[in-house]
Design a protein around this motif. Structure first.
Motif, PDB file in Angstrom:
ATOM      1  N   ALA A  57      35.208  32.216  48.320  1.00  0.00           N
ATOM      2  CA  ALA A  57      36.558  32.541  48.779  1.00  0.00           C
ATOM      3  C   ALA A  57      36.631  32.978  50.237  1.00  0.00           C
ATOM      4  O   ALA A  57      37.721  33.106  50.783  1.00  0.00           O
ATOM      5  N   GLY A  58      35.496  33.239  50.889  1.00  0.00           N
ATOM      6  CA  GLY A  58      35.558  33.769  52.248  1.00  0.00           C
ATOM      7  C   GLY A  58      36.312  35.088  52.270  1.00  0.00           C
ATOM      8  O   GLY A  58      36.378  35.816  51.268  1.00  0.00           O
ATOM      9  N   ASP A  59      36.941  35.390  53.398  1.00  0.00           N
ATOM     10  CA  ASP A  59      37.615  36.681  53.534  1.00  0.00           C
ATOM     11  C   ASP A  59      39.009  36.703  52.919  1.00  0.00           C
ATOM     12  O   ASP A  59      39.757  37.667  53.118  1.00  0.00           O
ATOM     13  N   ILE A  60      39.357  35.693  52.170  1.00  0.00           N
ATOM     14  CA  ILE A  60      40.571  35.764  51.348  1.00  0.00           C
ATOM     15  C   ILE A  60      40.394  36.856  50.288  1.00  0.00           C
ATOM     16  O   ILE A  60      41.346  37.535  49.916  1.00  0.00           O
ATOM     17  N   LEU A  61      39.163  37.043  49.845  1.00  0.00           N
ATOM     18  CA  LEU A  61      38.844  38.118  48.906  1.00  0.00           C
ATOM     19  C   LEU A  61      37.706  38.938  49.494  1.00  0.00           C
ATOM     20  O   LEU A  61      36.662  38.402  49.862  1.00  0.00           O
ATOM     21  N   ASP A  62      37.913  40.235  49.592  1.00  0.00           N
ATOM     22  CA  ASP A  62      36.911  41.155  50.121  1.00  0.00           C
ATOM     23  C   ASP A  62      36.974  42.419  49.266  1.00  0.00           C
ATOM     24  O   ASP A  62      37.877  43.242  49.424  1.00  0.00           O
ATOM     25  N   HIS A  80      30.905  42.328  45.748  1.00  0.00           N
ATOM     26  CA  HIS A  80      30.213  41.858  44.552  1.00  0.00           C
ATOM     27  C   HIS A  80      30.797  40.554  44.014  1.00  0.00           C
ATOM     28  O   HIS A  80      31.953  40.207  44.281  1.00  0.00           O
ATOM     29  N   LEU A  81      29.998  39.826  43.236  1.00  0.00           N
ATOM     30  CA  LEU A  81      30.489  38.649  42.536  1.00  0.00           C
ATOM     31  C   LEU A  81      31.705  39.031  41.703  1.00  0.00           C
ATOM     32  O   LEU A  81      31.744  40.100  41.085  1.00  0.00           O
ATOM     33  N   SER A  82      32.691  38.153  41.673  1.00  0.00           N
ATOM     34  CA  SER A  82      33.965  38.482  41.041  1.00  0.00           C
ATOM     35  C   SER A  82      34.393  37.387  40.081  1.00  0.00           C
ATOM     36  O   SER A  82      33.768  36.327  39.986  1.00  0.00           O
ATOM     37  N   ASP A  83      35.476  37.678  39.368  1.00  0.00           N
ATOM     38  CA  ASP A  83      36.057  36.694  38.459  1.00  0.00           C
ATOM     39  C   ASP A  83      37.573  36.675  38.651  1.00  0.00           C
ATOM     40  O   ASP A  83      38.103  37.322  39.564  1.00  0.00           O
ATOM     41  N   GLN A  84      38.264  35.948  37.786  1.00  0.00           N
ATOM     42  CA  GLN A  84      39.714  35.822  37.920  1.00  0.00           C
ATOM     43  C   GLN A  84      40.414  37.178  37.839  1.00  0.00           C
ATOM     44  O   GLN A  84      41.379  37.442  38.556  1.00  0.00           O
ATOM     45  N   ILE A  85      39.939  38.050  36.956  1.00  0.00           N
ATOM     46  CA  ILE A  85      40.574  39.350  36.791  1.00  0.00           C
ATOM     47  C   ILE A  85      40.448  40.184  38.062  1.00  0.00           C
ATOM     48  O   ILE A  85      41.400  40.847  38.496  1.00  0.00           O
ATOM     49  N   ASP A  86      39.279  40.131  38.697  1.00  0.00           N
ATOM     50  CA  ASP A  86      39.094  40.843  39.958  1.00  0.00           C
ATOM     51  C   ASP A  86      40.056  40.329  41.030  1.00  0.00           C
ATOM     52  O   ASP A  86      40.674  41.112  41.760  1.00  0.00           O
ATOM     53  N   ALA A  87      40.187  39.000  41.122  1.00  0.00           N
ATOM     54  CA  ALA A  87      41.088  38.408  42.117  1.00  0.00           C
ATOM     55  C   ALA A  87      42.534  38.774  41.831  1.00  0.00           C
ATOM     56  O   ALA A  87      43.317  39.054  42.749  1.00  0.00           O
ATOM     57  N   LEU A 109      43.830  31.244  44.349  1.00  0.00           N
ATOM     58  CA  LEU A 109      42.512  31.575  43.821  1.00  0.00           C
ATOM     59  C   LEU A 109      42.595  31.963  42.350  1.00  0.00           C
ATOM     60  O   LEU A 109      41.791  31.509  41.524  1.00  0.00           O
ATOM     61  N   VAL A 110      43.574  32.786  42.004  1.00  0.00           N
ATOM     62  CA  VAL A 110      43.769  33.193  40.604  1.00  0.00           C
ATOM     63  C   VAL A 110      44.080  31.986  39.735  1.00  0.00           C
ATOM     64  O   VAL A 110      43.567  31.862  38.611  1.00  0.00           O
ATOM     65  N   ASP A 111      44.897  31.076  40.241  1.00  0.00           N
ATOM     66  CA  ASP A 111      45.253  29.878  39.471  1.00  0.00           C
ATOM     67  C   ASP A 111      44.058  28.952  39.253  1.00  0.00           C
ATOM     68  O   ASP A 111      43.951  28.308  38.208  1.00  0.00           O
ATOM     69  N   MET A 112      43.152  28.880  40.227  1.00  0.00           N
ATOM     70  CA  MET A 112      41.976  28.011  40.104  1.00  0.00           C
ATOM     71  C   MET A 112      40.963  28.559  39.113  1.00  0.00           C
ATOM     72  O   MET A 112      40.313  27.810  38.393  1.00  0.00           O
ATOM     73  N   ALA A 113      40.790  29.859  39.117  1.00  0.00           N
ATOM     74  CA  ALA A 113      39.753  30.478  38.298  1.00  0.00           C
ATOM     75  C   ALA A 113      40.177  30.555  36.836  1.00  0.00           C
ATOM     76  O   ALA A 113      41.363  30.628  36.512  1.00  0.00           O
ATOM     77  N   ILE A 114      39.184  30.532  35.958  1.00  0.00           N
ATOM     78  CA  ILE A 114      39.419  30.587  34.511  1.00  0.00           C
ATOM     79  C   ILE A 114      38.546  31.692  33.916  1.00  0.00           C
ATOM     80  O   ILE A 114      37.358  31.783  34.232  1.00  0.00           O
ATOM     81  N   THR A 115      39.148  32.511  33.084  1.00  0.00           N
ATOM     82  CA  THR A 115      38.376  33.545  32.394  1.00  0.00           C
ATOM     83  C   THR A 115      37.793  32.991  31.100  1.00  0.00           C
ATOM     84  O   THR A 115      38.137  31.896  30.655  1.00  0.00           O
TER      85      THR A 115
END
Length: 345
Positions: free
Chosen positions: A218-223, A273-280, A248-254
């Motif tokens: 995600a680069g600095d879109i998510l920090d 840290h490594l993240s997931d859809q919920i984090d985003a 980003l949330v729409d792309m990711a799947i839990t």
């Protein structure tokens, strides 16, 4: 660490799936060797942390911005290159993962902690096209690794308006700059989408989606380490940042319906840290709440100083805030304020 989701449990990606290769160690806590993981020599890599995200995908942390590494029969695809001072250590870490040639570098923005290693690593790489090279790579005899980024990144790395000299050497510049919303490749057995996110952190951001691996860099879109960095002077906006996080949330799947599994899309943030859809989604919601508070205060006629005094980031400062360093809470509020004022004018 687990968090409740609906009626079940989902595992946060910070504790997720990756076996950390902490300079010289490739052992999971249970003492089992991670499938496909490579031993990292402490003397060669320094204090970098290499994490195996998928069988063919790694993250390198500690060299500036987080670096994504995809490997396979076509060679290495690298997302960002860290700072210039850590480039040799990054190369050593890559060589511990795979002896394959470095084919592509993809830059998510033009910040020094994401593109600083371009020169060293591009020269160490090798173009896919053998003797036939395109773009800047053709200048160098053996044809270094190709570099992909948005046109805005190329502009900022070459000769930005108002500057007499380029801030980076020619060999570090993108060789394949694009202006479309999406550029794609197919390497190492999977589709790779480079997705431009205009007016987010800056005006030249990208996210990179590895479709088969189900990994988004995600680069600095998510920090996850601080409040969102919105560089208004370089075209960043709060609205664009929220739009990018929504994408980003729409792309990711839990991992549903089997929420007890450590599965789902892995998101590699620019920092943290490594993240997931919920984090985003939580990060997006935090930014949306603060934006709405600042917007309401602007509508009420408050000045910037009055808005700061009203503490619109309350409830989030313990986790993301700072009173010192390169990005303070006050700087974040100022960026949101100026972004909204520009939008209104």
């Amino acid at each position: 660490m687990k968090r409740l989701v609906c009626a079940g449990l989902a595992i946060t990606a910070g504790a997720l799936m990756a076996v950390a290769v902490r300079v010289g160690v490739v052992e999971a806590q249970a003492g089992q060797r991670a499938p496909g993981a490579q031993t990292v020599n402490a003397a060669a890599v320094g204090d970098l942390e290499v994490i195996q995200v998928r069988p063919n995908f790694y993250m390198i942390a500690g060299a500036g911005g987080n670096i994504g590494v995809q490997i396979g029969e076509d060679g290495v695809v690298l997302i960002d290159t860290g700072t210039a001072s850590r480039a040799d250590a990054v190369l050593a870490a890559i060589r511990r993962i795979t002896p394959g040639p470095i084919r592509y570098l993809i830059n998510t923005n033009a910040d020094p902690d994401h593109v600083g290693g371009n020169e060293t690593i591009a020269v160490a790489g090798q173009t896919l096209f053998g003797g036939f090279t395109t773009g800047n790579a053709g200048v160098f005899g053996r044809g270094g690794a190709s570099i992909i980024a948005t046109e805005k990144v190329l502009e900022r790395m070459s000769t930005p308006v108002g500057q007499e000299a380029a801030p980076y050497p020619f060999v570090a510049w993108p060789t394949e700059a694009f202006y479309q919303s999406r550029k794609y490749l197919y390497l190492n057995g999977e589709g790779i989408e480079v997705l431009q996110q205009p007016a987010a952190h800056t005006d030249g951001d990208s996210m990179v989606f590895f479709r088969r691996s189900d990994v988004v860099v995600a680069g600095d879109i998510l920090d996850t380490t601080r409040f969102p960095v919105i560089d208004v002077a370089r075209g960043g906006t709060v609205q664009g940042k929220i739009a990018a996080l929504n994408r980003l949330v729409d792309m990711a799947i839990t991992s549903v319906p089997l929420v007890s599994r450590e599965a789902g899309t892995v998101i590699i943030p620019g920092h943290g840290h490594l993240s997931d859809q919920i984090d985003a989604a939580e990060y997006r919601d935090m930014l949306t709440v603060i934006r709405d508070r600042v917007r309401d205060l602007i509508a009420a006629g408050r000045t910037l100083d009055q808005i700061k005094a009203a503490a619109p980031a309350r409830g989030y400062t313990a986790r993301y805030g700072s009173t010192t360093g390169p990005w303070t809470t006050n700087q974040f509020i100022e960026a949101v304020y100026h972004s909204l004022r520009q939008e209104k004018s």
